[in-house]
Scaffold this motif. Structure first.
Motif, PDB file in Angstrom:
ATOM      1  N   MET A 129       0.110  39.052  -7.152  1.00 48.74           N
ATOM      2  CA  MET A 129       1.207  38.113  -7.390  1.00 48.74           C
ATOM      3  C   MET A 129       0.681  36.791  -7.941  1.00 48.74           C
ATOM      4  O   MET A 129       1.295  36.200  -8.835  1.00 48.74           O
ATOM      5  CB  MET A 129       2.006  37.889  -6.109  1.00 48.74           C
ATOM      6  CG  MET A 129       2.654  39.157  -5.566  1.00 48.74           C
ATOM      7  SD  MET A 129       3.719  39.999  -6.744  1.00 48.74           S
ATOM      8  CE  MET A 129       5.144  38.937  -6.656  1.00 48.74           C
ATOM      9  N   ARG A 185       8.977  34.380 -16.061  1.00 48.80           N
ATOM     10  CA  ARG A 185       9.846  33.509 -15.269  1.00 48.80           C
ATOM     11  C   ARG A 185      10.779  32.768 -16.201  1.00 48.80           C
ATOM     12  O   ARG A 185      10.371  32.317 -17.266  1.00 48.80           O
ATOM     13  CB  ARG A 185       9.029  32.499 -14.477  1.00 48.80           C
ATOM     14  CG  ARG A 185       8.361  33.110 -13.275  1.00 48.80           C
ATOM     15  CD  ARG A 185       7.685  32.060 -12.474  1.00 48.80           C
ATOM     16  NE  ARG A 185       6.460  31.706 -13.211  1.00 48.80           N
ATOM     17  CZ  ARG A 185       5.444  31.078 -12.685  1.00 48.80           C
ATOM     18  NH1 ARG A 185       5.480  30.673 -11.444  1.00 48.80           N
ATOM     19  NH2 ARG A 185       4.375  30.807 -13.396  1.00 48.80           N
ATOM     20  N   PHE A 245       7.297  43.464 -14.034  1.00 55.67           N
ATOM     21  CA  PHE A 245       6.994  42.041 -14.083  1.00 55.67           C
ATOM     22  C   PHE A 245       7.637  41.487 -15.348  1.00 55.67           C
ATOM     23  O   PHE A 245       7.501  42.060 -16.419  1.00 55.67           O
ATOM     24  CB  PHE A 245       5.482  41.809 -14.092  1.00 55.67           C
ATOM     25  CG  PHE A 245       4.862  41.988 -12.735  1.00 55.67           C
ATOM     26  CD1 PHE A 245       4.802  40.928 -11.826  1.00 55.67           C
ATOM     27  CD2 PHE A 245       4.351  43.215 -12.356  1.00 55.67           C
ATOM     28  CE1 PHE A 245       4.251  41.102 -10.579  1.00 55.67           C
ATOM     29  CE2 PHE A 245       3.788  43.391 -11.096  1.00 55.67           C
ATOM     30  CZ  PHE A 245       3.742  42.330 -10.209  1.00 55.67           C
ATOM     31  N   LYS A 246       8.348  40.367 -15.176  1.00 53.79           N
ATOM     32  CA  LYS A 246       9.044  39.722 -16.278  1.00 53.79           C
ATOM     33  C   LYS A 246       8.684  38.246 -16.323  1.00 53.79           C
ATOM     34  O   LYS A 246       8.327  37.679 -15.285  1.00 53.79           O
ATOM     35  CB  LYS A 246      10.553  39.853 -16.102  1.00 53.79           C
ATOM     36  CG  LYS A 246      11.082  41.242 -16.257  1.00 53.79           C
ATOM     37  CD  LYS A 246      12.586  41.229 -16.204  1.00 53.79           C
ATOM     38  CE  LYS A 246      13.141  42.555 -16.666  1.00 53.79           C
ATOM     39  NZ  LYS A 246      14.595  42.505 -16.720  1.00 53.79           N
ATOM     40  N   TYR A 299       4.598  35.150 -14.940  1.00 51.78           N
ATOM     41  CA  TYR A 299       5.389  36.350 -14.691  1.00 51.78           C
ATOM     42  C   TYR A 299       5.690  36.503 -13.215  1.00 51.78           C
ATOM     43  O   TYR A 299       4.951  36.030 -12.357  1.00 51.78           O
ATOM     44  CB  TYR A 299       4.649  37.600 -15.187  1.00 51.78           C
ATOM     45  CG  TYR A 299       4.748  37.781 -16.669  1.00 51.78           C
ATOM     46  CD1 TYR A 299       5.634  38.699 -17.228  1.00 51.78           C
ATOM     47  CD2 TYR A 299       3.978  37.009 -17.532  1.00 51.78           C
ATOM     48  CE1 TYR A 299       5.737  38.847 -18.599  1.00 51.78           C
ATOM     49  CE2 TYR A 299       4.077  37.148 -18.903  1.00 51.78           C
ATOM     50  CZ  TYR A 299       4.959  38.072 -19.429  1.00 51.78           C
ATOM     51  OH  TYR A 299       5.074  38.213 -20.790  1.00 51.78           O
ATOM     52  N   ARG A 300       6.797  37.158 -12.930  1.00 50.34           N
ATOM     53  CA  ARG A 300       7.208  37.445 -11.559  1.00 50.34           C
ATOM     54  C   ARG A 300       7.732  38.880 -11.522  1.00 50.34           C
ATOM     55  O   ARG A 300       8.172  39.432 -12.535  1.00 50.34           O
ATOM     56  CB  ARG A 300       8.293  36.486 -11.093  1.00 50.34           C
ATOM     57  CG  ARG A 300       9.528  36.583 -11.958  1.00 50.34           C
ATOM     58  CD  ARG A 300      10.771  36.018 -11.335  1.00 50.34           C
ATOM     59  NE  ARG A 300      11.905  36.166 -12.240  1.00 50.34           N
ATOM     60  CZ  ARG A 300      12.577  37.272 -12.459  1.00 50.34           C
ATOM     61  NH1 ARG A 300      12.241  38.384 -11.869  1.00 50.34           N
ATOM     62  NH2 ARG A 300      13.607  37.303 -13.285  1.00 50.34           N
ATOM     63  N   TYR A 301       7.682  39.471 -10.344  1.00 54.81           N
ATOM     64  CA  TYR A 301       8.183  40.842 -10.189  1.00 54.81           C
ATOM     65  C   TYR A 301       9.698  40.819 -10.055  1.00 54.81           C
ATOM     66  O   TYR A 301      10.264  40.046  -9.287  1.00 54.81           O
ATOM     67  CB  TYR A 301       7.564  41.490  -8.952  1.00 54.81           C
ATOM     68  CG  TYR A 301       8.078  42.880  -8.712  1.00 54.81           C
ATOM     69  CD1 TYR A 301       7.731  43.922  -9.556  1.00 54.81           C
ATOM     70  CD2 TYR A 301       8.932  43.148  -7.650  1.00 54.81           C
ATOM     71  CE1 TYR A 301       8.222  45.204  -9.350  1.00 54.81           C
ATOM     72  CE2 TYR A 301       9.415  44.424  -7.434  1.00 54.81           C
ATOM     73  CZ  TYR A 301       9.059  45.451  -8.289  1.00 54.81           C
ATOM     74  OH  TYR A 301       9.549  46.716  -8.082  1.00 54.81           O
ATOM     75  N   ASP A 302      10.367  41.672 -10.802  1.00 55.36           N
ATOM     76  CA  ASP A 302      11.819  41.826 -10.731  1.00 55.36           C
ATOM     77  C   ASP A 302      12.112  43.201 -10.141  1.00 55.36           C
ATOM     78  O   ASP A 302      11.893  44.222 -10.802  1.00 55.36           O
ATOM     79  CB  ASP A 302      12.428  41.711 -12.127  1.00 55.36           C
ATOM     80  CG  ASP A 302      13.920  41.991 -12.128  1.00 55.36           C
ATOM     81  OD1 ASP A 302      14.604  41.643 -11.150  1.00 55.36           O
ATOM     82  OD2 ASP A 302      14.399  42.576 -13.122  1.00 55.36           O
ATOM     83  N   SER A 304      -2.035  42.441  -2.695  1.00 56.42           N
ATOM     84  CA  SER A 304      -0.769  41.918  -3.211  1.00 56.42           C
ATOM     85  C   SER A 304      -0.822  40.417  -3.470  1.00 56.42           C
ATOM     86  O   SER A 304      -0.201  39.925  -4.412  1.00 56.42           O
ATOM     87  CB  SER A 304       0.391  42.271  -2.288  1.00 56.42           C
ATOM     88  OG  SER A 304       0.195  41.727  -1.018  1.00 56.42           O
ATOM     89  N   MET A 338      -0.297  37.226 -11.671  1.00 54.10           N
ATOM     90  CA  MET A 338       0.876  37.285 -12.537  1.00 54.10           C
ATOM     91  C   MET A 338       1.568  35.919 -12.623  1.00 54.10           C
ATOM     92  O   MET A 338       2.033  35.518 -13.692  1.00 54.10           O
ATOM     93  CB  MET A 338       1.860  38.356 -12.051  1.00 54.10           C
ATOM     94  CG  MET A 338       1.321  39.782 -12.155  1.00 54.10           C
ATOM     95  SD  MET A 338       0.864  40.295 -13.838  1.00 54.10           S
ATOM     96  CE  MET A 338      -0.909  40.031 -13.839  1.00 54.10           C
ATOM     97  N   ALA A 339       1.610  35.194 -11.526  1.00 56.50           N
ATOM     98  CA  ALA A 339       2.222  33.861 -11.526  1.00 56.50           C
ATOM     99  C   ALA A 339       1.458  32.906 -12.447  1.00 56.50           C
ATOM    100  O   ALA A 339       2.065  32.063 -13.114  1.00 56.50           O
ATOM    101  CB  ALA A 339       2.281  33.305 -10.108  1.00 56.50           C
TER     102      ALA A 339
END
Length: 65
Positions: free
Chosen positions: A44, A64, A61-62, A52-55, A40, A47-48
């Motif tokens: 994370m 930021r 993931f969307k 992107y961040r998890y919603d 994880s 993606m960062a």
């Protein structure tokens, strides 16, 4: 989904795969990480790095804001 393969792919490809798995197979990020035995922190962080961040509301993931 092979985690070693994911780590070699471009982060945008990983994003696409993750969102597809979340949409079709897993009802949460925790479920995805557990089902595919993913790291994880790596997930994370990866993606960062591309913004992107998890919603949890939409379970994807969307970008930021």
């Amino acid at each position: 989904m092979d985690k070693q393969l994911l780590e070699r792919l471009d982060s945008h490809m990983v994003l696409s795969i993750l969102n597809e798995k979340l949409r079709l197979e897993c009802d949460s990020l925790t479920g995805l990480v557990s089902r595919y035995e993913l790291d994880s922190s790596w997930l994370m962080g990866s993606m960062a790095q591309i913004g992107y961040r998890y919603d949890p509301v939409s379970n994807q993931f969307k970008p930021r804001a």
